[in-house]
Design an enzyme around this catalytic site. Structure first.
Site, mmCIF file in Angstrom:
data_model
loop_
_atom_site.group_PDB
_atom_site.id
_atom_site.type_symbol
_atom_site.label_atom_id
_atom_site.label_comp_id
_atom_site.label_asym_id
_atom_site.label_seq_id
_atom_site.Cartn_x
_atom_site.Cartn_y
_atom_site.Cartn_z
ATOM 1 N N THR A 93 36.907 -69.707 -37.621
ATOM 2 C CA THR A 93 37.584 -68.410 -37.790
ATOM 3 C C THR A 93 36.691 -67.323 -37.189
ATOM 4 O OG1 THR A 93 36.639 -68.259 -40.025
ATOM 5 C CG2 THR A 93 38.918 -69.009 -39.841
ATOM 6 N N LEU A 161 27.201 -74.162 -46.083
ATOM 7 C CA LEU A 161 26.184 -74.863 -45.302
ATOM 8 C C LEU A 161 25.193 -73.887 -44.670
ATOM 9 C CD1 LEU A 161 28.252 -77.575 -43.406
ATOM 10 C CD2 LEU A 161 27.418 -77.563 -45.763
ATOM 11 N N LEU A 261 13.633 -62.219 -48.103
ATOM 12 C CA LEU A 261 12.918 -60.946 -48.139
ATOM 13 C C LEU A 261 11.850 -60.854 -47.059
ATOM 14 C CD1 LEU A 261 12.419 -60.072 -51.937
ATOM 15 C CD2 LEU A 261 13.973 -59.018 -50.281
ATOM 16 N N CYS A 271 28.091 -66.770 -38.624
ATOM 17 C CA CYS A 271 28.664 -66.558 -39.959
ATOM 18 C C CYS A 271 28.425 -65.152 -40.503
ATOM 19 C CB CYS A 271 28.118 -67.595 -40.932
ATOM 20 S SG CYS A 271 28.719 -69.266 -40.614
ATOM 21 N N ARG A 341 24.887 -68.053 -31.063
ATOM 22 C CA ARG A 341 25.920 -67.044 -31.305
ATOM 23 C C ARG A 341 25.309 -65.819 -31.981
ATOM 24 N NH1 ARG A 341 30.250 -70.348 -34.636
ATOM 25 N NH2 ARG A 341 28.315 -71.238 -35.457
#
Length: 446
Positions: A93, A161, A261, A271, A341
């Site tokens: 998506t 994942l 952090l 994602c 990506r």
């Protein structure tokens, strides 16, 4: 009769899920419309780098000597419909071009192509990350298109994942979330996940909207935590503080914790960036846009870190890139992956090249993908070759290989011993001892 599973879409998520389900003892049939991908998987090979995945495939793909034979791949929707009791939909998506919203065309297509072949009772399980409200719509689509009608049920089972740990996360998840409408879907998924449930993995049963929101909420929280420490890095630079010490100190607080952090050039990948943008877009459609306005600043801080690294590199070179050689260590958006990506490392490299710098990139696994995305950048076969003659070195992906580099050896081939640590992961004292000027984001220069 033992359950038979299918997996629709055999990219990063689908290939991992299919192999893991075979490992758990199920007969699995994976489907993809890409014939070349199906041929590759049928040979036990994967089109991406994920530690342990090819070994897992080889243990189960039919036709490979010594395998269990429980896993096969096909391009036939009819075969999938006849084979499966449970169908996992694992298609992508992506973010819509020019918009924040996610592109649901792949998911919608998968459901539309699968449904006409469901002629007996079946459970379809969505695993893709989708806007809240999608599951209810897709459940209606299944009922209207499937010959079995009401006997076809939908469940939503979001994936969590981590690239580089996908096999472990599938076989030994930290939680399993299922969105269901009835007891049958829950019972079937308890059967599928019996092994991890037996190990004590929490099983959270929810309605469709909540199950859909869990994934996007988790990613939004992680993105916020990363951008928070990067915002603190900006303040530390202005005030003369040390963000690494600050992060360590607040991380001892159990309510905060130390993970995510580490200040640096920010998050990327397929994602977090697109998921928080899609979350904002969907909240706007629901009339709840004000609830997520803070995510715009999270996104802004994240993108600003990349620009800041470019500025630090320009400053190290005396104010201009033209005529200078820059070595970039890292192309993948994170270590133990070849995924480029929305890679912060490549974004920085590309910006510097556009401003006149001669950039050479090295990454242990992401070179081929980087070349396809940024063909005009220079690429080197080793870190040593990338650093050769460089006026400044940028450490931008936290690979173990880079943490173990010998600063003295690199110093012998570098044009100037100047390194910018965009991940706050290198041993500053070690590099300075070898004669390097070391600078990291949000930390004192000496």
């Amino acid at each position: 009769m033992p359950l038979k599973l299918t997996v629709i879409g055999t990219g990063y998520l689908g290939a991992t899920h299919a192999a893991a389900m075979a490992e758990l003892g199920f007969d699995v049939l994976g489907l993809d419309i890409d014939e070349r991908k199906v041929e590759m998987l049928a040979q036990g090979r994967v089109p991406m780098f994920e530690p342990g995945l090819e070994d897992l495939l080889s243990r189960h793909v039919a036709g490979i000597e010594g395998s269990s034979g429980r896993l096969r791949f096909t391009t036939s929707w009819e075969e999938v419909g006849e084979f499966g009791d449970i169908h996992f939909v694992c298609v992508n998506t992506p973010q819509k071009h020019g918009e924040y919203a996610c592109d649901m065309s792949y998911v919608d297509s998968a459901f539309s192509l699968l449904a006409p072949h469901l002629r007996r009772p079946a459970l379809v399980v969505g695993k893709s990350t989708v806007p809240v409200g999608s599951a209810a719509r897709l459940a209606g689509l299944l009922r209207s298109l499937a010959p079995a009608g009401e006997q076809v049920e939908l469940a939503w089972n979001p994936e969590f994942l981590r690239e580089g740990f996908a096999v472990e996360d599938t076989l030994h998840p930290d939680r399993i979330v299922v969105g269901v409408e009835g007891e049958r879907g829950e019972a079937l998924l308890r059967e599928v996940y019996a092994t991890p449930l037996g190990e004590g993995t929490p099983f959270v049963v929810a309605d469709y909207p909540t199950a859909e929101l869990v994934k996007t909420a988790a990613n939004a929280f992680l993105a916020t935590k990363i951008s928070f420490v990067n915002a603190m890095a900006e303040v530390c630079e202005a005030a003369g503080g040390d963000v690494a010490t600050l992060a360590r100190a607040i991380g001892y607080d159990d309510r905060i914790g130390p993970k995510f952090l580490r200040a640096g050039i920010g998050f990327g990948g397929g994602c977090l960036p697109k998921d928080i943008r899609a979350f904002m877009a969907r909240a706007g459609e629901l009339g709840a846009d004000q609830a997520l306005t803070f995510l715009r600043e999270v996104d802004s801080i994240n993108m600003r870190r990349r620009t800041h690294m470019v500025e630090l590199a320009r400053e190290a070179l005396g104010g201009a890139f033209l005529g200078h050689r820059i070595a970039v260590l890292g192309a993948a958006f994170k270590p133990d992956s070849d995924d480029v990506r929305d890679s912060p490392a490549l974004n920085v490299a590309g910006q510097i090249q556009l401003q006149g710098g001669q950039v050479t990139v090295y990454d242990p696994k992401g070179m081929a993908n980087a070349r396809r995305l940024f063909p005009t950048l220079g690429y080197a076969p080793t870190a040593l070759d990338a650093v050769r003659g460089a006026d400044v070195v940028l450490h931008l992906t936290e690979w173990r290989e880079f943490r173990e580099l010998d600063p003295a050896q690199l110093g012998e081939v570098a044009g100037r011993r100047h390194i910018l640590d965009g991940r706050n992961a290198l041993d500053a004292a070690l590099w300075r001892k070898a004669g390097w000027t070391y600078r990291a984001m949000g930390r004192p220069n000496a």
